[in-house]
Design a protein around this motif. Structure first.
Motif, PDB file in Angstrom:
ATOM      1  N   ARG A   1      11.185   0.964  -5.303  1.00  0.00           N
ATOM      2  CA  ARG A   1      11.811  -0.348  -5.227  1.00  0.00           C
ATOM      3  C   ARG A   1      11.804  -1.051  -6.579  1.00  0.00           C
ATOM      4  NH1 ARG A   1       9.166  -2.187  -0.984  1.00  0.00           N
ATOM      5  NH2 ARG A   1       7.497  -3.135  -2.201  1.00  0.00           N
ATOM      6  N   SER A   2      10.703  -0.921  -7.326  1.00  0.00           N
ATOM      7  CA  SER A   2      10.628  -1.554  -8.647  1.00  0.00           C
ATOM      8  C   SER A   2      11.682  -0.973  -9.582  1.00  0.00           C
ATOM      9  CB  SER A   2       9.224  -1.360  -9.243  1.00  0.00           C
ATOM     10  OG  SER A   2       9.084  -2.045 -10.460  1.00  0.00           O
ATOM     11  N   LEU A   3      11.813   0.342  -9.565  1.00  0.00           N
ATOM     12  CA  LEU A   3      12.831   0.983 -10.393  1.00  0.00           C
ATOM     13  C   LEU A   3      14.230   0.556  -9.955  1.00  0.00           C
ATOM     14  CD1 LEU A   3      13.610   3.051 -12.568  1.00  0.00           C
ATOM     15  CD2 LEU A   3      13.470   4.830 -10.808  1.00  0.00           C
ATOM     16  N   ALA A   4      14.448   0.471  -8.639  1.00  0.00           N
ATOM     17  CA  ALA A   4      15.757   0.065  -8.121  1.00  0.00           C
ATOM     18  C   ALA A   4      16.069  -1.383  -8.488  1.00  0.00           C
ATOM     19  CB  ALA A   4      15.803   0.252  -6.611  1.00  0.00           C
ATOM     20  N   ASP A   5      15.064  -2.264  -8.439  1.00  0.00           N
ATOM     21  CA  ASP A   5      15.267  -3.660  -8.824  1.00  0.00           C
ATOM     22  C   ASP A   5      15.694  -3.759 -10.286  1.00  0.00           C
ATOM     23  OD1 ASP A   5      14.576  -4.616  -6.324  1.00  0.00           O
ATOM     24  OD2 ASP A   5      12.482  -5.014  -6.853  1.00  0.00           O
TER      25      ASP A   5
ATOM     26  N   SER B   1      11.655   8.827  -2.405  1.00  0.00           N
ATOM     27  CA  SER B   1      11.956   7.413  -2.158  1.00  0.00           C
ATOM     28  C   SER B   1      13.023   6.906  -3.116  1.00  0.00           C
ATOM     29  CB  SER B   1      10.677   6.574  -2.295  1.00  0.00           C
ATOM     30  OG  SER B   1       9.747   6.875  -1.283  1.00  0.00           O
ATOM     31  N   ILE B   2      12.963   7.341  -4.361  1.00  0.00           N
ATOM     32  CA  ILE B   2      13.967   6.936  -5.352  1.00  0.00           C
ATOM     33  C   ILE B   2      15.348   7.439  -4.944  1.00  0.00           C
ATOM     34  CG2 ILE B   2      14.748   7.332  -7.725  1.00  0.00           C
ATOM     35  CD1 ILE B   2      11.772   7.295  -8.552  1.00  0.00           C
ATOM     36  N   GLU B   3      15.404   8.690  -4.518  1.00  0.00           N
ATOM     37  CA  GLU B   3      16.687   9.258  -4.104  1.00  0.00           C
ATOM     38  C   GLU B   3      17.216   8.551  -2.857  1.00  0.00           C
ATOM     39  OE1 GLU B   3      18.720  13.655  -3.324  1.00  0.00           O
ATOM     40  OE2 GLU B   3      16.546  13.468  -3.639  1.00  0.00           O
ATOM     41  N   ALA B   4      16.300   8.184  -1.940  1.00  0.00           N
ATOM     42  CA  ALA B   4      16.713   7.534  -0.699  1.00  0.00           C
ATOM     43  C   ALA B   4      17.314   6.155  -0.941  1.00  0.00           C
ATOM     44  CB  ALA B   4      15.521   7.410   0.252  1.00  0.00           C
ATOM     45  N   LEU B   5      16.956   5.516  -2.066  1.00  0.00           N
ATOM     46  CA  LEU B   5      17.500   4.199  -2.387  1.00  0.00           C
ATOM     47  C   LEU B   5      18.878   4.284  -3.046  1.00  0.00           C
ATOM     48  CD1 LEU B   5      14.338   2.278  -3.667  1.00  0.00           C
ATOM     49  CD2 LEU B   5      15.558   1.983  -1.512  1.00  0.00           C
ATOM     50  N   GLY B   6      19.376   5.497  -3.235  1.00  0.00           N
ATOM     51  CA  GLY B   6      20.729   5.672  -3.765  1.00  0.00           C
ATOM     52  C   GLY B   6      20.838   5.561  -5.270  1.00  0.00           C
ATOM     53  N   LEU B   7      19.718   5.650  -5.983  1.00  0.00           N
ATOM     54  CA  LEU B   7      19.790   5.604  -7.447  1.00  0.00           C
ATOM     55  C   LEU B   7      20.411   6.884  -7.979  1.00  0.00           C
ATOM     56  CD1 LEU B   7      16.305   4.024  -8.145  1.00  0.00           C
ATOM     57  CD2 LEU B   7      18.500   3.005  -8.689  1.00  0.00           C
ATOM     58  N   PRO B   8      21.089   6.807  -9.125  1.00  0.00           N
ATOM     59  CA  PRO B   8      21.760   8.001  -9.674  1.00  0.00           C
ATOM     60  C   PRO B   8      20.747   8.982 -10.263  1.00  0.00           C
ATOM     61  CG  PRO B   8      21.972   6.155 -11.191  1.00  0.00           C
ATOM     62  CD  PRO B   8      21.304   5.613  -9.970  1.00  0.00           C
ATOM     63  N   VAL B   9      20.250   9.885  -9.436  1.00  0.00           N
ATOM     64  CA  VAL B   9      19.167  10.778  -9.874  1.00  0.00           C
ATOM     65  C   VAL B   9      19.597  11.673 -11.034  1.00  0.00           C
ATOM     66  CG1 VAL B   9      17.928  10.780  -7.688  1.00  0.00           C
ATOM     67  CG2 VAL B   9      19.794  12.401  -8.028  1.00  0.00           C
TER      68      VAL B   9
ATOM     69  N   ARG C   1       0.811  -1.226   0.000  1.00  0.00           N
ATOM     70  CA  ARG C   1       0.000   0.000   0.000  1.00  0.00           C
ATOM     71  C   ARG C   1       0.841   1.271   0.000  1.00  0.00           C
ATOM     72  NH1 ARG C   1      -5.058  -1.753  -1.458  1.00  0.00           N
ATOM     73  NH2 ARG C   1      -5.246  -3.891  -0.685  1.00  0.00           N
ATOM     74  N   ASP C   2       2.129   1.162   0.297  1.00  0.00           N
ATOM     75  CA  ASP C   2       3.027   2.326   0.222  1.00  0.00           C
ATOM     76  C   ASP C   2       3.507   2.434  -1.216  1.00  0.00           C
ATOM     77  OD1 ASP C   2       4.978   4.267   0.398  1.00  0.00           O
ATOM     78  OD2 ASP C   2       5.898   3.461   2.228  1.00  0.00           O
ATOM     79  N   THR C   3       2.703   3.110  -2.037  1.00  0.00           N
ATOM     80  CA  THR C   3       2.978   3.111  -3.476  1.00  0.00           C
ATOM     81  C   THR C   3       4.281   3.823  -3.814  1.00  0.00           C
ATOM     82  OG1 THR C   3       1.603   5.086  -3.770  1.00  0.00           O
ATOM     83  CG2 THR C   3       0.536   2.958  -4.068  1.00  0.00           C
ATOM     84  N   ALA C   4       4.617   4.875  -3.088  1.00  0.00           N
ATOM     85  CA  ALA C   4       5.868   5.591  -3.375  1.00  0.00           C
ATOM     86  C   ALA C   4       7.065   4.682  -3.161  1.00  0.00           C
ATOM     87  CB  ALA C   4       5.978   6.840  -2.507  1.00  0.00           C
ATOM     88  N   ALA C   5       7.066   3.949  -2.040  1.00  0.00           N
ATOM     89  CA  ALA C   5       8.177   3.044  -1.745  1.00  0.00           C
ATOM     90  C   ALA C   5       8.217   1.879  -2.730  1.00  0.00           C
ATOM     91  CB  ALA C   5       8.055   2.518  -0.318  1.00  0.00           C
TER      92      ALA C   5
END
Length: 373
Positions: free
Chosen positions: A119-123, A294-302, A111-115
């Motif tokens: 996560r899907s993008l990070a995977d 959330s994307i930035e928090a996962l360490g992805l290269p923004v 239900r936490d759609t942002a997270a």
């Protein structure tokens, strides 16, 4: 796994195991109707159809999202639950073989759609970084919900919002729709009986009339759009011809679609647009901002991630985030995915189940791996 599987399959399976996923296998032969009804025009015309002994229309598996969701519903598994897959899909393609391998993850019930979106993008990014370690990657994001929020805020009637939402993901379809919105076409020439049914908005009667005509012509209702879908489109087109967007609203829509900025500046760019156009984007903009954090928090290269307001993917079941990842010097995407919160309900789930997922094209990855870095 058989020897036919790509050499990178074992590495991908190991990555999936570390990502808390349940490996799933789904049948190659699938019921065709869910794909014909929900997958979109681009995929629909490339499906390989067949028929069972009982007359049921079947198809060779053209993608994994719908089969995995159907399997989840039939198994009555609890959520949240993450599924991974690696196998062949079958589509008519202009380039490359019609039988090729895809791998991916479907993330259901969080239900936490942002997270879950992040996560899907990070995977997907982690998978590509694993199998293409020397290749810089670029990410393009779009947002179906935000696009639809802009259409609603501009006061577009439901028919136009539906047409433009369907066109999101196809540059040609969106351009044609915007051209019609700026200068609505005149009424087309329809046969007398059809014209009367369209004018009355008689969906049931028009569907029956079209079905009868298709039967007389020897056309299968499962070979393309259903009679009801054709009837609905004809009635919508008649309604759309009566609408013309104001110059101010049309200019605002064009301004929105021209937004193409790095992700770390996207929320601000959208706020500036909304303020300038006098629009309230409400929850859609709040959710966009939460996802970006959330994307930035996962360490992805923004710095390698861009938000393109006009970017979509040509599958009708997407409802929110859409994304593609490509090699920095590549023309074709290596991974694509997005959110599909209405799909499982449409497929028969008794309660709404949010979902997001991605798939990667293993043949494209292998082609890059064979090239010199």
């Amino acid at each position: 796994m058989t020897s036919r599987y790509p050499a990178i399959s074992a590495d991908i399976a190991k990555l999936f195991a570390t990502r808390n996923t349940h490996a799933v296998e789904v049948a190659v032969l699938q019921p065709a109707d869910p794909f014909l009804d929900m997958a979109g025009e681009d995929l629909r015309r490339r499906i390989f159809l067949t028929e069972s002994e009982t007359g049921q229309t079947l198809c060779l598996r053209p993608e994994f999202t719908i089969p995995v969701c159907l399997d989840h519903i039939s198994s009555q598994a609890g959520t949240p639950r993450r599924y991974s897959y690696l196998g062949e899909v079958f589509r008519q393609r202009r380039e490359g073989a019609n039988e090729f391998f895809q791998a991916g993850i479907e993330d259901l019930g969080d239900r936490d759609t942002a997270a879950a979106d992040a996560r899907s993008l990070a995977d997907a990014h982690a998978l590509l970084s694993l199998v293409l370690p020397a290749r810089p990657l670029t990410v393009t994001l779009g947002d179906q919900t935000l696009f639809e929020a802009v259409l609603a805020a501009l006061g577009l009637p439901r028919g136009w919002r539906m047409r433009l939402a369907r066109a999101f993901g196809s540059a040609a379809m969106l351009e044609a729709a915007l051209a019609d919105l700026a200068n609505p076409p005149r009424n087309g020439q329809l046969a007398g009986a059809v014209a009367a049914l369209v004018l009355d908005g008689d969906l049931e009667g028009l569907s029956s009339h079209i079905a009868g005509g298709m039967e007389q012509a020897g056309l299968s209702a499962s070979a393309g759009r259903s009679p009801a879908d054709i009837a609905r489109r004809l009635i919508e087109k008649a309604e759309l011809r009566s609408v013309r967007l104001s110059n101010e609203a049309f200019s605002a829509l064009k301004t929105f679609l021209a937004i193409d900025v790095p992700l770390d500046g996207a929320a601000k760019a959208l706020e500036i647009f909304a303020t300038g156009a006098g629009l309230s984007l409400g929850a859609a903009l709040d959710n966009f901002s939460a996802r970006a954090k959330s994307i930035e928090a996962l360490g992805l290269p923004v710095e390698k991630i861009r938000y393109d307001a006009a970017f979509g993917r040509p599958l009708d079941y997407y409802t929110g985030l859409v994304f593609e990842i490509a090699a920095e010097d590549g023309e074709r995407p290596l991974a694509g995915g997005g959110r599909y919160d209405r799909l499982l309900t449409l497929l028969g789930a008794k309660t709404p189940i949010p979902g997001v997922g991605f798939s990667v094209w293993l043949d494209r990855i292998e082609a890059l791996r064979e090239q010199a870095p």
